[in-house]
Motif scaffolding. Structure first.
Motif, PDB file in Angstrom:
ATOM      1  N   SER A 160       0.872  -1.193   0.044  1.00 35.29           N
ATOM      2  CA  SER A 160       0.071   0.156  -0.063  1.00 35.29           C
ATOM      3  C   SER A 160       0.878   1.257  -0.018  1.00 35.29           C
ATOM      4  O   SER A 160       0.597   2.210  -0.645  1.00 35.29           O
ATOM      5  N   THR A 220      -2.445   0.493  -3.116  1.00 34.07           N
ATOM      6  CA  THR A 220      -3.527   0.236  -1.970  1.00 34.07           C
ATOM      7  C   THR A 220      -4.717  -0.609  -2.559  1.00 34.07           C
ATOM      8  O   THR A 220      -4.906  -1.837  -1.926  1.00 34.07           O
ATOM      9  N   LYS A 221      -5.426  -0.403  -3.851  1.00 36.79           N
ATOM     10  CA  LYS A 221      -6.171  -1.078  -4.356  1.00 36.79           C
ATOM     11  C   LYS A 221      -5.775  -2.463  -4.807  1.00 36.79           C
ATOM     12  O   LYS A 221      -6.679  -3.370  -4.740  1.00 36.79           O
ATOM     13  N   LYS A 278      -7.456  -6.013  -3.592  1.00 37.75           N
ATOM     14  CA  LYS A 278      -7.983  -7.130  -4.633  1.00 37.75           C
ATOM     15  C   LYS A 278      -7.246  -8.288  -4.499  1.00 37.75           C
ATOM     16  O   LYS A 278      -7.876  -9.562  -4.500  1.00 37.75           O
ATOM     17  N   ASP A 311      -4.921   1.928 -10.008  1.00 37.87           N
ATOM     18  CA  ASP A 311      -5.745   1.594 -10.762  1.00 37.87           C
ATOM     19  C   ASP A 311      -6.239   0.102 -10.176  1.00 37.87           C
ATOM     20  O   ASP A 311      -7.133  -0.579 -10.778  1.00 37.87           O
ATOM     21  N   GLY A 312      -5.423  -0.347  -9.304  1.00 36.86           N
ATOM     22  CA  GLY A 312      -5.496  -1.576  -8.659  1.00 36.86           C
ATOM     23  C   GLY A 312      -5.209  -2.856  -9.823  1.00 36.86           C
ATOM     24  O   GLY A 312      -5.654  -3.890  -9.488  1.00 36.86           O
ATOM     25  N   THR A 346     -14.112  -2.069  -2.584  1.00 41.21           N
ATOM     26  CA  THR A 346     -12.959  -2.072  -2.525  1.00 41.21           C
ATOM     27  C   THR A 346     -12.274  -0.594  -2.600  1.00 41.21           C
ATOM     28  O   THR A 346     -11.520   0.036  -2.154  1.00 41.21           O
ATOM     29  N   SER A 347     -12.948   0.049  -3.593  1.00 40.58           N
ATOM     30  CA  SER A 347     -12.629   1.468  -3.693  1.00 40.58           C
ATOM     31  C   SER A 347     -12.980   2.240  -2.821  1.00 40.58           C
ATOM     32  O   SER A 347     -12.123   3.293  -2.403  1.00 40.58           O
ATOM     33  N   ALA A 395     -10.416   1.803  -0.024  1.00 42.07           N
ATOM     34  CA  ALA A 395      -9.266   2.470  -0.327  1.00 42.07           C
ATOM     35  C   ALA A 395      -9.029   3.873   0.124  1.00 42.07           C
ATOM     36  O   ALA A 395      -8.042   4.354   0.224  1.00 42.07           O
ATOM     37  N   LYS A 396     -10.368   4.543   0.196  1.00 43.99           N
ATOM     38  CA  LYS A 396     -10.375   5.844   0.604  1.00 43.99           C
ATOM     39  C   LYS A 396     -10.192   6.196   1.751  1.00 43.99           C
ATOM     40  O   LYS A 396     -10.112   7.425   2.346  1.00 43.99           O
TER      41      LYS A 396
END
Length: 496
Positions: free
Chosen positions: A98, A103-104, A108, A237-238, A376-377, A380-381
């Motif tokens: 991360s 992080t994303k 995932k 963008d993960g 998931t998004s 991440a925030k």
């Protein structure tokens, strides 16, 4: 398989689907909060199931149980604080990845590995449950002791650059695990006149101090301008590359198998499975130097294992009435309140309900994947919250979590003591992870060792008396040999 048709009819109802999703959501959110364990969540929501029938009640609790395995990884990856004890292994590589701005991708990887491990475990429960449970039932105290010793060999693999410092930390963890009542005689040990210590120390409370509070103290030592997060690091963008998927495939499969094997044995759990798997993945990897620095194999191995435990713990519960871990033990009351007493006869008297529950576990993991994929998004925030705001929130949740475990302020004090201890250990460069392993395995190791010697009238031959003991002994020797070989290679590489 004669019950499958009836089981699918009982399972696929709107009520069951709704409760599965509610359970998955609650478990994911609850486990992501440091200090609030899955077992605590199950305890809090258990009364909700008392007005339900067996299947929706179990689906709700299984949703919490399975999603809690993934939810604990969220805080481990985002803020370097494991939401649950078994997410500590995920933290070793999840947070470094991360910090690299992925992080994303880390979230995932945790989600995909957790889903695979959970579904793999559910399939094992469905097809191999009764057969494997019969084998697990043959394990005695000597065999359990050998399992614990095997678990302790992992300490060398998670000791960092110094095995000596790792062993010192592990011995400290084993010593702390002795606090409380003697498991054989009930005499108090290391209580120093404090009656509350007679019950021992709760692992979740100790974990809050060892990993959460010490992280906050470490952040407090930094200058204020260094506490602000650089948002550009988290705008990834993960994407996971094909090479990373390829590297993760074997560790995920092996870790799922390890998770099932560990989960089947009553008294073990996800923490032990995740460390077993993390250590195994590190030993078989061609990229050992990346472990601890954001290695995708480390994240995948730990997460696949801790979710593979979930279905396996139900095997001895549903077939023999023996709960695989503490969380599943609580679920036992949800079954019994509906007149279902787990055992071999349950598969003949209420086979359709049993198969509905086992099939439902697959459904739980699928909905966990869908919810995780969608959220998931949002997870991440969390890292975008300014550190000066996030840190007090973490402190509040840590103290709230420590208090809520047993609803007393003594545990808050214990968390503070362990936080101070972890801070001192960090200054001395002693790793905290071996302490956790000592706490997890200490009581179980001592109890089974002493019981085995009582049975054999003090003869150590009991530890070599069965084929299972010999198998575990071979695994211990093999594990130590692999670790020593790896350390020798690392030492030679550093000299060059």
């Amino acid at each position: 398989m004669q019950y499958l048709a009836g089981a699918t009819g009982l399972l696929f109802t709107l009520q069951n689907i709704l409760w599965i999703n509610i359970g998955v959501f609650v478990g994911s959110v609850f486990a992501a909060i440091p200090g609030l364990s899955v077992i605590l969540c199950v305890i809090l929501f258990l009364p909700v199931t008392y007005s339900m029938t067996a299947i929706p009640g179990m689906m709700f609790l299984l949703g919490i149980y399975c999603a809690g395995g993934y939810g604990g990884s969220v805080s481990a990856i985002l803020i370097n604080t494991p939401g649950t004890p078994h997410a500590a292994a995920t933290m070793l590589d999840g947070h470094p990845l991360s910090e690299k701005g992925r992080t994303k991708a880390a979230l995932k990887i945790a989600l995909y590995a957790s889903t695979f491990g959970g579904i793999f475990s559910a399939i094992m429960l469905l097809f191999l449950g009764p057969q494997v449970a019969k084998v697990a039932a043959q394990l005695g105290t000597a065999e359990y002791f050998m399992v614990c010793v095997f678990g302790l060999t992992i300490i060398a693999g998670v000791s960092g650059n110094s095995i000596t410092k790792g062993l010192i930390s592990a011995c400290l963890g084993l010593l702390i695990s002795c606090i409380g009542a003697d498991p054989m005689t009930s005499y108090d040990r290391f209580t120093f006149g404090v009656s509350r210590l007679y019950l021992g120390l709760d692992l979740a409370v100790c974990l809050i101090g060892l990993f959460a509070l010490v992280e906050i103290m470490a952040k407090a030592e930094k200058r204020l301008d260094r506490l602000n997060l650089n948002m550009r690091e988290f705008q990834d963008d993960g994407k996971i590359t094909k090479d990373e998927y390829k590297r993760m495939s074997l560790p995920v499969l092996i870790s799922s198998i390890i998770g099932v094997c560990v989960g089947i044995i009553p008294g073990t759990g996800a923490s032990e499975a995740s460390w077993f798997s993390y250590n195994t993945a590190k030993n078989i990897s061609k990229h050992k130097e990346e472990f601890g620095h954001g290695c995708v194999e480390g994240i995948a191995a730990a997460e696949a294992a801790n979710n593979a435990v979930t279905g396996a713990t139900l095997i001895p519960l549903l077939t023999l009435g023996i709960p695989g871990d503490g969380t599943v033990a609580i679920m036992l009351s949800a079954l019994m309140i509906n007149g279902l007493n787990p055992g071999l006869s349950l598969f003949t008297t209420d086979g359709d309900i049993m198969y509905a529950i086992m099939l439902g576990l697959i459904l739980v993991n699928l909905f966990m994947f869908l919810q995780g994929k969608f959220l998931t998004s949002l997870f991440a925030k969390v890292v975008s919250i300014p550190q000066e705001i996030l840190t007090p929130i973490i402190v509040i949740f840590c103290f709230a979590g420590a208090y809520s475990v047993n609803e007393n302020y003594f545990d808050v004090g214990v968390a503070l003591v362990f936080g101070a201890l972890a801070w001192i250990l960090r200054k001395l460069e002693l790793p905290a992870v071996p302490i956790l392993l000592g706490l997890v395995l200490g009581n179980m190791t001592e109890t089974n060792f002493r019981r085995a010697l009582l049975i054999s009238n003090g003869s150590p031959k009991i530890f070599f008396s069965s084929i299972y003991c010999m198998i575990f002994l071979a695994l211990i020797v093999l594990s130590v040999a692999i670790i020593v070989r790896g350390k020798i290679k690392e030492a030679k590489a550093s000299v060059k």
